[in-house]
Scaffold this motif. Structure first.
Motif, PDB file in Angstrom:
ATOM      1  N   PHE B  66      14.391  18.510  57.487  1.00 17.09           N
ATOM      2  CA  PHE B  66      15.552  19.114  57.552  1.00 17.09           C
ATOM      3  C   PHE B  66      16.498  18.503  58.847  1.00 17.09           C
ATOM      4  N   ASP B  67      15.817  17.876  59.574  1.00 15.18           N
ATOM      5  CA  ASP B  67      16.530  17.049  60.593  1.00 15.18           C
ATOM      6  C   ASP B  67      17.288  15.972  60.036  1.00 15.18           C
ATOM      7  N   TRP B  68      16.576  15.122  59.097  1.00 18.02           N
ATOM      8  CA  TRP B  68      17.334  14.105  58.236  1.00 18.02           C
ATOM      9  C   TRP B  68      18.289  14.716  57.399  1.00 18.02           C
ATOM     10  N   VAL B  69      17.885  15.630  56.551  1.00 21.69           N
ATOM     11  CA  VAL B  69      19.117  16.281  55.915  1.00 21.69           C
ATOM     12  C   VAL B  69      20.349  16.729  56.511  1.00 21.69           C
ATOM     13  N   SER B  70      20.073  17.405  57.509  1.00 23.27           N
ATOM     14  CA  SER B  70      21.397  17.548  58.369  1.00 23.27           C
ATOM     15  C   SER B  70      22.232  16.498  59.127  1.00 23.27           C
ATOM     16  N   ARG B  71      21.480  15.362  59.298  1.00 26.74           N
ATOM     17  CA  ARG B  71      22.291  14.241  59.948  1.00 26.74           C
ATOM     18  C   ARG B  71      23.116  13.707  58.589  1.00 26.74           C
TER      19      ARG B  71
END
Lengths: 548, 314, 298
Positions: B66-71
Motif C-alpha cells: 500500500f505504501d508503494w501504491v500510494s507513492r
C-alpha cells in the motif's frame, strides 16, 4: 391475355454449374400484373433459389445452367450486372424472411429507404426525405418522423418488415418477391403484414411472387399456386382448385399434414388421479442491477396456476415474449422459479435446492425446439439415450437394451444406437430426443416448441408419435407452442399466455372454439387459413372463405 | 450509454490494481533478496540494510504494497539504481522517439492494411486474396529483428538510401526525422499490416454473408457502396478493436526495433534497465505499458458507442 | 429433411482412417505440404544435431574467427571462431523445447482454469479480473522481467514465456464453455440428472479440444519467437548456449562484416515459425473453418 410480368421457363440451377448436381430442375412460372403467385414447398424444394435467381442474387456456387427468366419481356439470365442493378428496386424488388438481419443494424432505417432513391432517382434533399416519409406512412408505420431516425433494433419485428416493404415498393416495381416474409413474425403481426401486401398489390398493380411453406398463408394471399418438390414443379392451379382438388399425391399429402384448427375430440378426464403436474402462482422475475444499486425487474411469468392429469396434454400457447417457455423451463428447473409451487406427481420441486434435485429429475423430461442442437454431436445416439438411466444406477447393458427398444418405439431402427446425430434428419433427431426423454420413464414430458422447426409433413408424424406414446404409456405432456393448429390437434386443455400472464385457461374445445377473451379471439382470427379445413379439402363448414 | 461508459471506467480500475499487484509481487516472489536484486552484486551488507530500510522491506508485505501504491499514485516511481535520477524523468525523456515510432507505424499500417483487407475479401479466392493472405502470414511469422536486419542490409547498406541508425526529433525538421524513422517504421509496420489486413478480411467476409448485404444488393446499389457503407461500416467494431489492441501492445515491438536501430526511446530504456537490473525502471515501464493498454482498451470500449447504435441506445 | 418420407438414414459411410485424415490435413495443398516438410526437417535437425553438425557448436576456436563461408565452414564462423552452421543446427533444440513446452504447459494450465471459470460462476468473476490484469501487461515485458529477476535458465525462460500465454487460453476455454453451456444438449443433460463433473467432462470438455489444438500450435510459434527475442535482447538463456536469438545477438556487432551471422539463423527461425503458423491454419481449417471468425487466432 396480356404479357406476364414474370415469365420463368425451364429454369435449371446447379451446384457449381454441374448438370448432374441440379437443385432446381426445370421450373416454369408465369405471373401477371396485380396477381399473387405462391410458391409452396418444404425445405429443399428450390423455392428460394428460384427467387434469388430472378434477382440475380444467387450465391456464387449456384449457377443457372438452362432456361430463361424474363421480366416484362427482358431476359434476366443474360443481362449484364449493370443492367440487373438498374432493374433492382425499380422493376423488381424483394423482401426477406428475417427483417432484423435483412436491415443494416448501424444505419438509420429512413436512410436505408432513402438509399434506394439515391441509387435510382435524381431526388435529393427534402424531396427525397418527403418521399420516404410518404412511403413509410403508406405502409402504416406510426410516428414516421421518429421512426425515420431509428435504428432497426429499436423497432418491433412488424415495423421492421414494414420498413422492408416500404424500401421494396418505394419505386413502384412491377414485381415484388416475398420470401417467407411472415415466417419470423408472430401470428397477429403476420396477419397485418399479409393484409398490407394484399393492399399494396391492389393499389400498385404489382405482380407478387410469394414464397411460403405454410398452406394457411397460401389460402390467405394466393391467386395461383405452384407446388414444388425437390426442385420440380408438382402442379400449378388456382388456389381454390388446389385446396379443393389437388391433382397430385404430393399436394394431397401436404394439405393433409396441416393440422386442423378445429380441436380434436376431448378425452375423458380421469377422476381422482394424483396430478402429474400442478403449479400454484408460479412466478419468474428477472432482476438486473442498475448502476446506482437499484433494481430493474422484468416479470417473465406471473401467477401461473395449472393442473395436468396423467395421460393428458396441456398446451401453453402464446406469441414471443408471452412467457410460455419461461414456465416450461421453471417446471424442468433449468431456471429457478422466483415464487410459487411446482408439484410433480405430488412432490414439491420448486423449493428443492439444485444439489438435491437429482432424484426428482427423472420425473420430468424435456424435448427442445432445435433438433440440430439438442443432441451432443460428438456422442453416439445410444450413449445419449442411456446417459439418464445410468445416472440413476441402471447398468449400461440394461440401459442399452432399453435404448434399442425405445428407438424402435419412436420408429427408428435399433441399430441407430451406434450412429452419430449428424447421420439423421431433423425429424429423426427429434424422435431420438423423445426416446432419450422416455428412457427416464418420466411422469411428465415437456415439449418446448418441439415441432416448430420441422417441415409440416414431419411435424405431423412427430405429433402422431407423441399421441401414440401418450396413449401407450399414460404419460402427461406439457406442450409449449406458438401454433394454434398444433395446439388444437394435440391438447386436451389449453392455456393462453400474453406478456407473462395467463389470459385464458380451459379445455381446448372451449378455449379455441368459444374464446372468452379478446386476446384469444385476436389470436384465432389471425391464424392464417382458419376458414379452411385443409385435410378435408374443403372450407370449414358454414363458411365460404374469400380467397386471395 | 452513460451507464455503459461509467461501467467500463469502473471496470478498468480493478484491472490496474491487479497489474500493480503483479508488478509488486514479481519482485517480492522472485527467488532471492529483493534488496540484493536492487542493490546489484557488489553491495555491502550496510548498503543492503539501507535499501531494506528505504524500501520498507522490514515492514509487513501488505504495508509495503500500500505504501508503494500510494507513492505511485503521487507520481513517485522511485529512482533509478543505475543513474540515481527519478524514474519518471527518465521515462519522460525517452517518450518522444517511442511515440513517434508507434504513431507512424500504426498510421502507415492502417492506410495500407484496411484497403488490402477489403480488396482481399471482395476478391475472395482470387490471386489478390491469396497474396494478401501470404503477406499477412509472413508478417506474423518473420520476427521483427529479422525484418529489421534485412531492411538495413537492403536499404541502408546495399542501396544506401537511408541511414542505419539514430533518431532526430520531428521538431528538428521533417526531412531528417522522416529519413531516420523510415526504416524502423517499415520494419515494425509489417506486423501491423498483417494483423489489421487479416481482421479486415475476416470480418468483411463474414459481414458480406449477412442478410443486409444481400438487401443492399437487392436495392440495386453499386458494389462500391455496398462494400463501404454496408459491409465495411459493420466491420468497424472488430477492426477498431484490433487496431487499438495492436497499438496498446506496440511496446513489445518497440523494445526490439529501438534496440536494433538504436533509437533512444522507452524500448532501449527497458533493455538497458533489464541488462543492468535497474528494477525501479523495469517496474515503471511495465506499469506504464499496462496503463497504456488499459486506457486504450477503455477508449475502444467508448468508440463502440459511436460505432454501434445497438450499444448507444441499449 | 426433404420430402414427405422421413425415412431412417442409410448405413453411415465408413469414416476415413486416422492416417488418411492426418494426411488430408498436413498435405492439404502445396503451401501446407511445404510447411510440413520444413517443420519435419527442423525437428529432424534438432533431434539428430550431434550427427549432422560438422563442428562443435560451443568450443571456442580463436584461430578461425569470422571466416567467410567455405567448404569447411559452409556458413562461415562467428566472432569466437565457432562454425555458424553447427550452431544454427543446435539452436533448433532450444527453440523446439521452448515452443512445445510452452504450448503444452499453457494449454493444460489454461484448460483447467478455464473449465473451472466457465462452470463455477463465483470463481469466474474474480478470476477474470486477474486474467484481465495479466493480459494488460505486454507479454514480452512480462517475460523479460521474469527472466531478469529469476536469472536466466531454460526453466525460467519457459516459465516466463508460458505465464503470459495462460490468460489467453483461459479466455478461449471459458468462452467455449460458456457458449456450449447454452446448448440444448447440455440442458438436456442437466435434466437427465447428470452431475456437474460429468457434464464438464462429457459435454463441455470435448468442445474445447479443437480450438485448443489450434491455439496450442499458435502458442508454440509465438513461444519460439519470444524466446528468440529474449535471447536477442540479452535477457534469455546464457549466451554460450547456441540458440537462434543468441547467435543473432552476437552477430549484431559484426553485421557489416558478416551479415550471415544474423541472416542465417534469422531465416531458419522465420521458416520454423512460418511453418508452424501455416500448419496451425491448416489444422484450424480442417477442424472447423468457422474458428477463425470466433477469435481463435494467432
Amino acid at each position: 391475355m396480356s404479357q406476364p410480368v414474370l415469365d420463368v421457363r425451364d429454369l435449371r440451377i446447379a451446384l457449381n454449374g454441374d448438370p448432374d448436381a441440379q437443385v432446381v430442375k426445370g421450373i416454369d412460372l408465369k405471373i401477371h400484373a396485380g396477381e399473387t403467385m405462391c410458391l409452396v414447398g418444404e425445405s429443399g424444394s428450390g423455392k428460394s433459389l428460384t427467387s434469388l435467381a430472378t434477382m440475380g442474387l444467387l450465391p456464387s456456387v449456384l449457377k443457372p445452367i438452362a432456361g430463361s427468366i424474363s421480366l416484362g419481356g427482358e431476359e434476366l439470365l443474360t443481362a449484364s450486372p449493370r443492367r440487373l442493378r438498374q432493374l433492382r428496386a425499380t422493376d423488381m424488388a424483394m423482401i426477406f424472411q428475417e427483417p432484423m438481419t435483412a436491415l443494416n443494424p448501424v444505419m438509420r432505417v429512413g436512410q436505408q429507404i432513402a438509399e434506394v432513391l439515391d441509387a435510382h432517382s435524381s431526388m435529393v434533399g427534402s424531396d427525397r426525405r418527403k418521399r420516404v416519409l410518404e412511403m413509410m406512412e403508406h405502409v402504416h408505420l406510426p410516428d414516421v418522423a421518429r421512426i425515420y431516425n431509428s435504428f432497426p433494433h429499436q423497432l418491433s419485428g412488424g415495423q421492421r418488415q414494414r420498413i422492408m416493404i416500404a424500401m421494396a415498393l418505394v419505386l413502384k416495381p412491377r414485381l415484388l418477391i416475398a420470401d417467407e416474409p411472415t415466417t419470423a413474425l408472430d401470428v397477429t403481426t403476420q396477419a397485418q403484414i399479409l393484409k398490407l401486401i394484399r393492399e399494396l398489390r391492389e393499389e400498385q398493380g404489382t405482380a407478387v411472387l410469394f414464397i411460403t411453406h405454410d398452406m394457411g398463408v397460401v389460402s390467405e394471399i394466393a391467386d395461383d399456386v405452384t407446388v414444388l418438390k425437390l426442385g420440380e414443379v408438382m402442379e400449378v392451379q388456382k388456389v381454390d382448385a388446389l385446396l379443393r382438388t389437388p391433382r397430385t399425391q404430393y399436394s394431397r399429402d401436404l394439405l393433409k399434414a396441416v393440422p386442423s384448427l378445429i380441436p380434436r375430440e376431448p378425452r375423458p378426464a380421469l377422476a381422482d388421479a394424483v396430478p402429474a403436474l400442478e403449479t400454484k402462482d408460479l412466478r419468474k422475475v428477472y432482476a438486473t442491477a442498475t448502476l446506482f444499486g437499484g433494481k430493474k425487474e422484468t416479470v417473465a411469468a406471473k401467477d401461473v396456476t395449472l393442473n395436468l392429469q396423467p395421460g393428458r396434454t396441456l398446451g401453453i400457447v402464446g406469441e414471443s415474449g408471452s412467457g410460455k417457455s419461461t414456465v416450461a423451463r421453471c417446471i424442468v428447473r433449468l431456471i429457478e422459479p422466483t415464487a410459487g409451487s411446482v408439484q410433480v406427481s405430488g412432490t414439491e420441486i420448486a423449493t428443492i435446492p439444485q444439489a438435491q434435485l437429482k432424484p426428482h429429475r427423472k420425473r420430468v423430461q424435456i424435448v427442445f425446439q432445435d433438433p440440430f442442437r439438442s443432441l451432443n454431436p460428438r456422442i453416439e445416439v445410444g450413449e445419449s439415450i442411456i446417459e439418464g438411466p445410468t445416472n440413476f444406477g441402471v447398468s449400461r447393458a440394461d440401459a442399452m437394451k432399453r435404448a434399442r427398444e425405445l428407438l424402435e418405439l419412436v420408429g427408428l431402427p435399433a441399430s441407430a444406437v451406434d450412429r452419430f446425430p449428424h447421420q439423421f434428419s431433423g425429424g429423426q433427431r427429434q424422435r431420438i430426443a423423445i426416446a432419450r426423454a422416455l428412457a427416464m420413464d418420466p411422469d411428465l414430458l415437456v415439449a418446448d416448441e418441439a415441432v416448430s422447426a420441422l417441415d409440416v409433413s414431419v411435424q405431423d408424424q412427430v405429433l402422431k408419435l407423441l399421441d401414440e406414446i401418450q396413449s401407450r404409456m399414460g404419460i402427461a405432456i406439457l406442450f409449449i407452442t406458438h401454433d394454434l393448429r398444433v395446439a388444437a390437434q394435440i391438447c386436451d386443455d389449453v392455456m393462453v399466455m400474453q406478456r407473462g400472464a395467463v389470459v385464458e385457461y380451459g379445455p381446448a374445445g372451449e378455449v379455441l372454439a368459444n374464446p372468452r377473451t379478446d386476446y384469444t379471439r385476436t389470436l384465432i382470427e389471425a391464424a392464417p387459413g382458419r376458414h379452411w379445413d385443409f385435410g378435408a379439402f374443403r372450407p370449414v363448414a358454414g363458411v365460404e372463405p374469400a380467397l386471395g | 450509454m452513460l451507464r455503459y461508459i461509467a461501467q467500463r471506467i469502473l471496470a478498468a480500475i480493478p484491472v490496474m490494481g491487479f497489474v500493480a499487484l503483479f508488478v509488486f509481487l514479481l519482485l517480492r516472489l522472485s527467488p532471492g533478496d529483493p534488496a540484493a536484486i536492487i542493490a546489484g552484486d557488489a553491495a555491502t551488507p550496510e548498503q543492503l540494510e539501507a535499501i531494506r530500510e528505504r524500501l520498507g522491506l522490514n515492514e509487513p508485505i501488505y504495508t509495503q504494497f500500500f505504501d508503494w501504491v500510494s507513492r505511485l499514485l503521487q507520481g513517485d516511481f522511485g529512482t533509478s539504481i543505475l543513474s540515481g535520477t527519478p524514474v519518471i524523468d527518465m521515462i519522460m525523456g525517452r517518450l518522444e522517439p517511442t511515440v513517434s515510432l508507434a504513431l507512424t507505424t500504426i498510421v502507415l499500417a492502417i492506410l495500407i492494411a484496411v484497403p488490402l483487407g477489403v480488396i482481399a475479401a471482395w476478391k475472395h479466392g482470387t490471386l489478390i486474396d491469396r497474396l494478401v493472405m501470404a503477406i499477412s502470414v509472413l508478417g506474423f511469422s518473420v520476427p521483427v529483428f529479422v525484418i529489421a536486419y534485412v531492411m538495413i542490409q537492403v536499404f541502408a547498406m546495399n542501396l544506401k538510401w537511408l541511414p542505419v541508425q539514430g533518431f532526430k526529433s520531428i521538431f528538428d525538421g521533417v526531412g531528417p526525422f522522416a529519413e531516420r524513422i523510415a526504416l524502423p517504421t517499415l520494419t515494425l509496420t509489417l506486423l501491423y499490416i498483417a494483423l489489421i489486413a487479416r481482421i479486415t478480411r475476416t470480418s468483411m467476409l463474414e459481414v458480406m454473408g449477412e442478410d443486409y448485404v444481400r438487401t443492399a444488393r437487392a436495392k440495386g446499389l453499386r458494389e462500391g457502396r455496398v462494400l463501404m457503407r454496408h459491409a465495411l461500416r459493420n466491420c468497424a467494431v472488430p477492426i477498431v478493436t484490433v487496431i487499438g489492441i495492436g497499438f496498446a501492445l506496440i511496446i513489445s515491438g518497440v523494445v526490439v526495433t529501438e534496440s536494433v536501430f538504436n533509437l533512444p526511446g522507452i524500448g532501449r530504456l527497458t533493455v538497458d534497465a533489464v541488462l543492468a537490473r535497474d528494477y525501479p525502471v523495469i517496474q515503471a515501464v511495465i506499469l506504464l505499458a499496462s496503463l497504456v493498454y488499459v486506457v486504450i482498451n477503455l477508449l475502444i470500449d467508448i468508440a463502440y458507442v459511436l460505432l454501434d447504435p445497438r450499444i448507444r441506445y441499449a | 429433411m426433404t420430402g414427405l418420407a422421413d425415412t431412417p438414414a442409410s448405413a453411415p459411410p465408413a469414416g476415413p482412417s486416422l492416417a488418411s485424415r492426418l494426411r488430408a490435413i498436413f498435405f492439404a495443398g502445396p503451401v501446407t505440404s511445404i510447411a510440413t516438410v520444413m517443420l519435419f526437417l527442423i525437428v529432424a535437425m534438432a533431434i539428430f544435431a550431434p550427427l549432422i553438425a560438422p563442428h562443435d557448436p560451443i568450443r571456442l576456436s580463436p584461430a578461425t574467427r569470422l571466416k567467410p563461408p567455405s567448404a569447411e565452414f559452409l556458413l562461415g564462423t562467428d566472432a569466437y571462431g565457432r562454425d555458424l552452421l553447427s550452431r544454427v543446427i543446435y539452436g533448433a533444440r532450444i527453440s523446439l523445447i521452448v515452443g512445445v513446452g510452452a504450448a503444452v504447459f499453457a494449454t493444460f494450465i489454461g484448460l483447467v482454469i478455464g473449465l473451472a471459470a466457465g462452470f463455477f460462476r463465483r470463481f469466474d468473476a474474480i478470476l477474470m479480473r486477474i486474467v484481465d490484469g495479466l493480459m494488460a501487461i505486454p507479454s514480452i515485458l512480462l517475460a523479460i522481467a521474469i527472466v531478469a529477476l529469476s536469472g536466466a535458465s531454460l526453466w525460467t525462460v519457459l516459465v516466463a514465456i508460458t505465464i503470459p500465454e495462460v490468460p489467453r487460453v483461459v479466455r478461449l476455454v471459458r468462452s467455449v464453455v460458456l457458449s456450449a453451456r447454452e446448448e440444448p444438449y447440455v440442458e438436456a443433460a442437466i435434466s437427465l440428472g447428470s452431475s456437474t463433473p460429468r457434464i464438464l467432462v462429457r459435454h463441455l470438455l470435448p468442445n474445447t479440444v479443437p480450438p485448443l489444438i489450434v491455439q496450442g500450435t499458435y502458442i508454440c510459434a509465438s513461444a519460439i519467437l519470444v524466446e528468440a527475442i529474449l535471447s536477442f535482447l540479452g535477457a534469455g538463456i546464457n549466451p554460450e548456449t547456441p540458440t537462434w536469438g543468441n547467435i543473432m545477438a552476437e552477430g549484431r556487432v559484426y553485421f557489416p562484416i558478416n551479415p550471415g551471422i544474423i541472416l542465417w539463423p534469422g531465416l531458419v527461425l522465420s521458416v520454423a515459425i512460418l511453418s508452424i503458423n501455416l500448419l496451425g491454419d491448416a489444422v484450424r481449417d480442417a477442424l472447423d473453418p468457422r474458428m477463425a471468425k470466433r477469435g481463435i487466432d494467432r
